[in-house]
Design a protein around this motif. Structure first.
Motif, PDB file in Angstrom:
ATOM      1  N   ILE A  35      33.647  21.769  34.817  1.00  0.00           N
ATOM      2  CA  ILE A  35      34.594  21.272  35.808  1.00  0.00           C
ATOM      3  C   ILE A  35      35.013  22.467  36.667  1.00  0.00           C
ATOM      4  N   THR A  36      35.384  22.209  37.912  1.00  0.00           N
ATOM      5  CA  THR A  36      35.860  23.285  38.769  1.00  0.00           C
ATOM      6  C   THR A  36      37.287  22.988  39.207  1.00  0.00           C
ATOM      7  N   SER A  37      38.005  24.051  39.481  1.00  0.00           N
ATOM      8  CA  SER A  37      39.371  23.939  39.969  1.00  0.00           C
ATOM      9  C   SER A  37      39.536  24.874  41.156  1.00  0.00           C
ATOM     10  N   SER A  38      40.143  24.378  42.219  1.00  0.00           N
ATOM     11  CA  SER A  38      40.472  25.212  43.369  1.00  0.00           C
ATOM     12  C   SER A  38      41.948  25.575  43.271  1.00  0.00           C
ATOM     13  N   ILE A  39      42.228  26.862  43.124  1.00  0.00           N
ATOM     14  CA  ILE A  39      43.597  27.334  42.990  1.00  0.00           C
ATOM     15  C   ILE A  39      43.786  28.552  43.890  1.00  0.00           C
ATOM     16  N   THR A  40      45.023  28.997  44.052  1.00  0.00           N
ATOM     17  CA  THR A  40      45.256  30.167  44.890  1.00  0.00           C
ATOM     18  C   THR A  40      44.733  31.423  44.205  1.00  0.00           C
ATOM     19  N   ARG A  41      44.401  32.390  45.021  1.00  0.00           N
ATOM     20  CA  ARG A  41      43.954  33.676  44.487  1.00  0.00           C
ATOM     21  C   ARG A  41      45.084  34.336  43.685  1.00  0.00           C
ATOM     22  N   ASP A  42      46.319  34.156  44.157  1.00  0.00           N
ATOM     23  CA  ASP A  42      47.468  34.689  43.425  1.00  0.00           C
ATOM     24  C   ASP A  42      47.544  34.100  42.017  1.00  0.00           C
ATOM     25  N   ALA A  43      47.259  32.794  41.878  1.00  0.00           N
ATOM     26  CA  ALA A  43      47.287  32.148  40.569  1.00  0.00           C
ATOM     27  C   ALA A  43      46.223  32.736  39.646  1.00  0.00           C
ATOM     28  N   VAL A  44      45.038  33.020  40.185  1.00  0.00           N
ATOM     29  CA  VAL A  44      43.972  33.645  39.391  1.00  0.00           C
ATOM     30  C   VAL A  44      44.465  34.973  38.836  1.00  0.00           C
ATOM     31  N   GLU A  45      45.105  35.761  39.684  1.00  0.00           N
ATOM     32  CA  GLU A  45      45.602  37.067  39.254  1.00  0.00           C
ATOM     33  C   GLU A  45      46.758  36.919  38.267  1.00  0.00           C
ATOM     34  N   ASP A  46      47.698  36.016  38.545  1.00  0.00           N
ATOM     35  CA  ASP A  46      48.850  35.809  37.662  1.00  0.00           C
ATOM     36  C   ASP A  46      48.422  35.358  36.259  1.00  0.00           C
ATOM     37  N   LEU A  47      47.389  34.501  36.190  1.00  0.00           N
ATOM     38  CA  LEU A  47      46.914  33.982  34.915  1.00  0.00           C
ATOM     39  C   LEU A  47      45.893  34.893  34.236  1.00  0.00           C
ATOM     40  N   GLY A  48      45.437  35.922  34.960  1.00  0.00           N
ATOM     41  CA  GLY A  48      44.444  36.833  34.393  1.00  0.00           C
ATOM     42  C   GLY A  48      43.120  36.159  34.130  1.00  0.00           C
ATOM     43  N   LEU A  49      42.731  35.232  35.028  1.00  0.00           N
ATOM     44  CA  LEU A  49      41.490  34.474  34.822  1.00  0.00           C
ATOM     45  C   LEU A  49      40.266  35.341  35.085  1.00  0.00           C
ATOM     46  N   ALA A  50      39.319  35.277  34.165  1.00  0.00           N
ATOM     47  CA  ALA A  50      38.055  36.003  34.277  1.00  0.00           C
ATOM     48  C   ALA A  50      37.057  35.315  33.360  1.00  0.00           C
ATOM     49  N   ASP A  51      35.780  35.628  33.555  1.00  0.00           N
ATOM     50  CA  ASP A  51      34.732  35.053  32.709  1.00  0.00           C
ATOM     51  C   ASP A  51      35.078  35.264  31.236  1.00  0.00           C
ATOM     52  N   GLY A  52      34.938  34.180  30.448  1.00  0.00           N
ATOM     53  CA  GLY A  52      35.173  34.263  29.018  1.00  0.00           C
ATOM     54  C   GLY A  52      36.599  33.960  28.586  1.00  0.00           C
TER      55      GLY A  52
END
Length: 69
Positions: A35-52
């Motif tokens: 599944i894919t999710s479109s979120i803000t770049r800030d949210a990616v950084e805040d959540l620490g999202l990365a492969d794995g």
């Protein structure tokens, strides 16, 4: 944390593609579906999202649309 969202799916981030303001995060759900999710770049950084990274996908929607030809 308790949430009112009932559609909660466990998964693992497989790819993060960042644009200037938005990002697309691809998640492999337990069971193999993706599944894919479109979120803000800030949210990616805040959540620490990365492969794995293990995540919980929360789906709350009033409408789901499908189309076929």
């Amino acid at each position: 944390m308790k949430l009112s969202t009932r559609n909660q799916l466990d998964g693992v981030v497989t790819k993060v593609t960042c644009g200037e303001a938005m990002a697309v995060v691809r998640i492999r759900l337990n069971g193999g579906d993706e599944i894919t999710s479109s979120i803000t770049r800030d949210a990616v950084e805040d959540l620490g999202l990365a492969d794995g990274k293990a995540v919980k996908v929360l789906i709350k929607s009033t409408e789901v649309s499908l189309g076929v030809e």
